[in-house]
Write a protein that holds these residues in place. Sequence first.
Motif, PDB file in Angstrom:
ATOM      1  N   MET A   1      -7.058 -10.909  -1.021  1.00  0.00           N
ATOM      2  CA  MET A   1      -6.737  -9.967   0.022  1.00  0.00           C
ATOM      3  C   MET A   1      -7.684  -8.772  -0.070  1.00  0.00           C
ATOM      4  SD  MET A   1      -3.017  -8.288   0.890  1.00  0.00           S
ATOM      5  CE  MET A   1      -2.297  -9.859   1.254  1.00  0.00           C
ATOM      6  N   LYS A   2      -8.164  -8.324   1.069  1.00  0.00           N
ATOM      7  CA  LYS A   2      -9.091  -7.199   1.098  1.00  0.00           C
ATOM      8  C   LYS A   2      -8.373  -5.890   0.772  1.00  0.00           C
ATOM      9  CE  LYS A   2     -10.462  -8.276   5.291  1.00  0.00           C
ATOM     10  NZ  LYS A   2     -11.135  -8.141   6.590  1.00  0.00           N
ATOM     11  N   ASP A   3      -9.129  -4.945   0.220  1.00  0.00           N
ATOM     12  CA  ASP A   3      -8.575  -3.623  -0.092  1.00  0.00           C
ATOM     13  C   ASP A   3      -7.995  -2.964   1.152  1.00  0.00           C
ATOM     14  OD1 ASP A   3      -9.219  -3.844  -2.766  1.00  0.00           O
ATOM     15  OD2 ASP A   3     -11.018  -2.600  -2.630  1.00  0.00           O
ATOM     16  N   SER A   4      -8.637  -3.157   2.279  1.00  0.00           N
ATOM     17  CA  SER A   4      -8.142  -2.547   3.520  1.00  0.00           C
ATOM     18  C   SER A   4      -6.784  -3.127   3.922  1.00  0.00           C
ATOM     19  CB  SER A   4      -9.155  -2.718   4.655  1.00  0.00           C
ATOM     20  OG  SER A   4      -9.385  -4.086   4.912  1.00  0.00           O
ATOM     21  N   ASP A   5      -6.576  -4.428   3.662  1.00  0.00           N
ATOM     22  CA  ASP A   5      -5.280  -5.050   3.951  1.00  0.00           C
ATOM     23  C   ASP A   5      -4.205  -4.527   3.009  1.00  0.00           C
ATOM     24  OD1 ASP A   5      -6.267  -6.601   6.051  1.00  0.00           O
ATOM     25  OD2 ASP A   5      -6.770  -8.274   4.722  1.00  0.00           O
ATOM     26  N   ILE A   6      -4.549  -4.399   1.732  1.00  0.00           N
ATOM     27  CA  ILE A   6      -3.606  -3.861   0.748  1.00  0.00           C
ATOM     28  C   ILE A   6      -3.189  -2.458   1.156  1.00  0.00           C
ATOM     29  CG2 ILE A   6      -3.362  -3.075  -1.648  1.00  0.00           C
ATOM     30  CD1 ILE A   6      -5.220  -5.468  -2.408  1.00  0.00           C
ATOM     31  N   SER A   7      -4.150  -1.649   1.512  1.00  0.00           N
ATOM     32  CA  SER A   7      -3.882  -0.279   1.930  1.00  0.00           C
ATOM     33  C   SER A   7      -2.989  -0.244   3.163  1.00  0.00           C
ATOM     34  CB  SER A   7      -5.202   0.449   2.191  1.00  0.00           C
ATOM     35  OG  SER A   7      -4.964   1.757   2.624  1.00  0.00           O
ATOM     36  N   ARG A   8      -3.264  -1.096   4.132  1.00  0.00           N
ATOM     37  CA  ARG A   8      -2.483  -1.112   5.376  1.00  0.00           C
ATOM     38  C   ARG A   8      -1.049  -1.573   5.125  1.00  0.00           C
ATOM     39  NH1 ARG A   8      -0.445   1.280   9.202  1.00  0.00           N
ATOM     40  NH2 ARG A   8       0.019   0.064  11.047  1.00  0.00           N
ATOM     41  N   ILE A   9      -0.855  -2.553   4.271  1.00  0.00           N
ATOM     42  CA  ILE A   9       0.504  -3.018   3.961  1.00  0.00           C
ATOM     43  C   ILE A   9       1.297  -1.897   3.306  1.00  0.00           C
ATOM     44  CG2 ILE A   9       1.876  -4.604   2.545  1.00  0.00           C
ATOM     45  CD1 ILE A   9      -0.454  -6.655   2.994  1.00  0.00           C
ATOM     46  N   ILE A  10       0.682  -1.195   2.377  1.00  0.00           N
ATOM     47  CA  ILE A  10       1.352  -0.066   1.716  1.00  0.00           C
ATOM     48  C   ILE A  10       1.696   0.999   2.754  1.00  0.00           C
ATOM     49  CG2 ILE A  10       1.049   1.827   0.070  1.00  0.00           C
ATOM     50  CD1 ILE A  10      -0.648  -0.192  -1.618  1.00  0.00           C
ATOM     51  N   GLU A  11       0.761   1.298   3.618  1.00  0.00           N
ATOM     52  CA  GLU A  11       0.990   2.292   4.668  1.00  0.00           C
ATOM     53  C   GLU A  11       2.146   1.874   5.578  1.00  0.00           C
ATOM     54  OE1 GLU A  11      -1.571   4.629   8.123  1.00  0.00           O
ATOM     55  OE2 GLU A  11      -2.294   2.715   7.372  1.00  0.00           O
ATOM     56  N   MET A  12       2.149   0.620   6.001  1.00  0.00           N
ATOM     57  CA  MET A  12       3.216   0.122   6.870  1.00  0.00           C
ATOM     58  C   MET A  12       4.570   0.175   6.172  1.00  0.00           C
ATOM     59  SD  MET A  12       1.367  -3.133   8.706  1.00  0.00           S
ATOM     60  CE  MET A  12       2.691  -3.507   9.873  1.00  0.00           C
ATOM     61  N   ALA A  13       4.593  -0.160   4.887  1.00  0.00           N
ATOM     62  CA  ALA A  13       5.853  -0.159   4.139  1.00  0.00           C
ATOM     63  C   ALA A  13       6.418   1.255   4.007  1.00  0.00           C
ATOM     64  CB  ALA A  13       5.645  -0.784   2.766  1.00  0.00           C
ATOM     65  N   TRP A  14       5.563   2.262   3.906  1.00  0.00           N
ATOM     66  CA  TRP A  14       6.010   3.650   3.785  1.00  0.00           C
ATOM     67  C   TRP A  14       6.446   4.240   5.117  1.00  0.00           C
ATOM     68  CZ3 TRP A  14       7.508   6.728  -0.025  1.00  0.00           C
ATOM     69  CH2 TRP A  14       7.121   6.430  -1.339  1.00  0.00           C
ATOM     70  N   GLU A  15       5.941   3.710   6.224  1.00  0.00           N
ATOM     71  CA  GLU A  15       6.263   4.262   7.537  1.00  0.00           C
ATOM     72  C   GLU A  15       7.744   4.073   7.855  1.00  0.00           C
ATOM     73  OE1 GLU A  15       1.916   3.377   9.539  1.00  0.00           O
ATOM     74  OE2 GLU A  15       3.586   2.089  10.033  1.00  0.00           O
ATOM     75  N   ASP A  16       8.359   5.124   8.351  1.00  0.00           N
ATOM     76  CA  ASP A  16       9.784   5.081   8.651  1.00  0.00           C
ATOM     77  C   ASP A  16      10.134   4.111   9.771  1.00  0.00           C
ATOM     78  OD1 ASP A  16      10.278   6.981   6.736  1.00  0.00           O
ATOM     79  OD2 ASP A  16      10.329   8.648   8.143  1.00  0.00           O
ATOM     80  N   ARG A  17       9.278   3.955  10.723  1.00  0.00           N
ATOM     81  CA  ARG A  17       9.604   3.158  11.905  1.00  0.00           C
ATOM     82  C   ARG A  17       9.023   1.747  11.900  1.00  0.00           C
ATOM     83  NH1 ARG A  17      11.289   6.141  16.716  1.00  0.00           N
ATOM     84  NH2 ARG A  17      11.825   8.225  16.054  1.00  0.00           N
ATOM     85  N   THR A  18       8.414   1.338  10.830  1.00  0.00           N
ATOM     86  CA  THR A  18       7.849  -0.009  10.764  1.00  0.00           C
ATOM     87  C   THR A  18       8.840  -0.942  10.080  1.00  0.00           C
ATOM     88  OG1 THR A  18       5.613   0.876  10.628  1.00  0.00           O
ATOM     89  CG2 THR A  18       5.908  -1.410   9.964  1.00  0.00           C
TER      90      THR A  18
END
Length: 84
Positions: A1-18
């Motif tokens: 998995m690319k670093d950008s994908d890892i970062s995006r998954i973490i970001e999505m998981a932290w988002e309140d509305r995702t």
Amino acid sequence: MKDSDISRIIEMAWEDRTPFEAIETVYNLNESEVIQFMRKHIKPQSFKVWRQRMAGRKTVHAALRSTAVKRGYCATQYKMKSSR
């Protein structure tokens, strides 16, 4: 998995509305896999805070969300740089 994908998954998981379903749609990770992913990719204290934050939140599951929630992200999430 690319670093950008890892970062995006973490970001999505932290988002309140995702909801977890959105992460599953995009990255094919169900809720338990997202939890394992977060445990592996963020610091232990950050994981503990994240789990406490997610516990009981209705916005983390699409089926539990209020019909008033029309989008998967905060309106100010994607701020545009202003030119001065």
